[in-house]
Design a protein around this motif. Structure first.
Motif, PDB file in Angstrom:
ATOM      1  N   GLN A  45       8.050  -5.076  -0.709  1.00  0.00           N
ATOM      2  CA  GLN A  45       6.885  -5.917  -0.988  1.00  0.00           C
ATOM      3  C   GLN A  45       5.929  -5.933   0.208  1.00  0.00           C
ATOM      4  OE1 GLN A  45       8.615  -9.695  -1.969  1.00  0.00           O
ATOM      5  NE2 GLN A  45       8.913  -9.166  -4.124  1.00  0.00           N
ATOM      6  N   ASN A  46       6.486  -6.015   1.396  1.00  0.00           N
ATOM      7  CA  ASN A  46       5.650  -6.041   2.599  1.00  0.00           C
ATOM      8  C   ASN A  46       4.926  -4.713   2.798  1.00  0.00           C
ATOM      9  OD1 ASN A  46       6.423  -8.713   3.364  1.00  0.00           O
ATOM     10  ND2 ASN A  46       8.360  -7.892   4.106  1.00  0.00           N
ATOM     11  N   LEU A  47       5.618  -3.618   2.516  1.00  0.00           N
ATOM     12  CA  LEU A  47       4.975  -2.310   2.647  1.00  0.00           C
ATOM     13  C   LEU A  47       3.844  -2.146   1.639  1.00  0.00           C
ATOM     14  CD1 LEU A  47       8.083   0.005   3.235  1.00  0.00           C
ATOM     15  CD2 LEU A  47       6.344  -0.695   4.911  1.00  0.00           C
ATOM     16  N   VAL A  48       4.071  -2.644   0.424  1.00  0.00           N
ATOM     17  CA  VAL A  48       3.016  -2.579  -0.590  1.00  0.00           C
ATOM     18  C   VAL A  48       1.807  -3.393  -0.155  1.00  0.00           C
ATOM     19  CG1 VAL A  48       2.402  -3.238  -2.943  1.00  0.00           C
ATOM     20  CG2 VAL A  48       4.563  -2.102  -2.521  1.00  0.00           C
ATOM     21  N   LEU A  49       2.050  -4.580   0.427  1.00  0.00           N
ATOM     22  CA  LEU A  49       0.937  -5.402   0.921  1.00  0.00           C
ATOM     23  C   LEU A  49       0.171  -4.675   2.015  1.00  0.00           C
ATOM     24  CD1 LEU A  49       2.560  -8.965   1.051  1.00  0.00           C
ATOM     25  CD2 LEU A  49       0.736  -8.192  -0.470  1.00  0.00           C
ATOM     26  N   MET A  50       0.894  -4.013   2.925  1.00  0.00           N
ATOM     27  CA  MET A  50       0.234  -3.274   3.992  1.00  0.00           C
ATOM     28  C   MET A  50      -0.597  -2.130   3.429  1.00  0.00           C
ATOM     29  SD  MET A  50       3.280  -3.180   6.838  1.00  0.00           S
ATOM     30  CE  MET A  50       2.346  -2.073   7.908  1.00  0.00           C
ATOM     31  N   LEU A  51      -0.054  -1.430   2.433  1.00  0.00           N
ATOM     32  CA  LEU A  51      -0.800  -0.332   1.817  1.00  0.00           C
ATOM     33  C   LEU A  51      -2.037  -0.842   1.097  1.00  0.00           C
ATOM     34  CD1 LEU A  51       2.118   1.853   0.405  1.00  0.00           C
ATOM     35  CD2 LEU A  51       0.506   2.507   2.187  1.00  0.00           C
ATOM     36  N   LEU A  52      -1.885  -1.970   0.391  1.00  0.00           N
ATOM     37  CA  LEU A  52      -3.020  -2.538  -0.334  1.00  0.00           C
ATOM     38  C   LEU A  52      -4.100  -2.998   0.636  1.00  0.00           C
ATOM     39  CD1 LEU A  52      -4.334  -3.459  -2.942  1.00  0.00           C
ATOM     40  CD2 LEU A  52      -3.034  -5.583  -2.807  1.00  0.00           C
ATOM     41  N   GLY A  53      -3.690  -3.682   1.708  1.00  0.00           N
ATOM     42  CA  GLY A  53      -4.661  -4.105   2.702  1.00  0.00           C
ATOM     43  C   GLY A  53      -5.341  -2.924   3.362  1.00  0.00           C
ATOM     44  N   GLY A  54      -4.564  -1.867   3.646  1.00  0.00           N
ATOM     45  CA  GLY A  54      -5.145  -0.669   4.241  1.00  0.00           C
ATOM     46  C   GLY A  54      -6.135   0.002   3.313  1.00  0.00           C
TER      47      GLY A  54
END
Length: 228
Positions: free
Chosen positions: A3-12
């Protein structure tokens, strides 16, 4: 962790299209850029903080459902295949609201000089249907937009999409072009011509389009801001 990686990808992804490029104007108005950048920073930071908290607590369980990684596909699409601005396909299925009933408006300034007057599509349509002084009469104008096919043989539209907020609520501003063969659909062009007066039947149904008798059509590069 996923979930955290997905958030980082989405923010990026948000930062990529708003802070480091102008791709965001394909989806929203230019004024939304600060909000997109702020949202991207916040979402990316939440993802980073989540990873840090997990690392600090010693949690390393990351064997979640593999299907969860499918959530990353839209993010990868933004990175790898960013959708373009709306074009003739959307325009053929969307129209501006019918023009208002004729009324006395004197807000439009006269068009001075002999050179063609370059103006936004919305201004041209406004002058056609709401200008009591008929300032377009016998005046040459230049309109920039993309080509949309018309059903009637020998006609096509120069088109510009207009946004109220974002691409989801976009509608098409179309002007019928006469006297010149239609270029390839979605080609951006600058059309020079003169207004063709249209009599408005108050009992008519459907959309009434402004018309332009073209004297010249030149291909142009798509503008950095594709919407009006």
């Amino acid at each position: 962790m996923s979930q955290n990686l997905v958030l980082m990808l989405l923010g990026g992804a948000l930062l990529r299209i708003s802070a480091f490029s102008t791709t965001y104007v394909n989806y929203v108005k230019p004024g939304f850029r600060p909000f997109l950048i702020a949202a991207g920073v916040v979402i990316f930071a939440i993802g980073v903080l989540g990873l840090i908290r997990r690392a600090a607590s010693g949690e390393h369980h990351h064997h979640g459902p593999k299907v969860a990684w499918l959530l990353c596909l839209p993010v990868f699409a933004v990175f790898l295949v960013a959708p373009p601005a709306l074009g003739s396909f959307a325009a053929a299925r969307s129209d501006a609201p019918p023009p208002p009933a004729p009324q006395v408006l004197d807000a439009y300034a006269p068009l001075e000089g002999d050179r063609p007057a370059e103006m936004p599509m919305s201004e041209f349509i406004g002058r056609v249907f709401s200008d009591s002084n008929q300032t377009l009469k016998d005046k040459r104008v230049k309109l920039t937009g993309f080509v949309t096919p018309a059903r009637k043989k020998g006609q096509w539209y120069v088109t510009r999409m207009q946004l109220a907020c974002c691409a989801a609520d976009a509608y098409a501003l179309k002007v019928i072009v006469r006297d010149v063969p239609p270029p390839k659909p979605d080609t951006w062009v600058q059309v020079t011509g003169t207004w063709v007066p249209t009599e408005i039947d108050e009992n008519a149904t459907g959309v009434i389009y402004a018309e332009l008798a073209a004297s010249d059509v030149e291909p142009v590069e798509a503008p950095s801001e594709p919407y009006e």
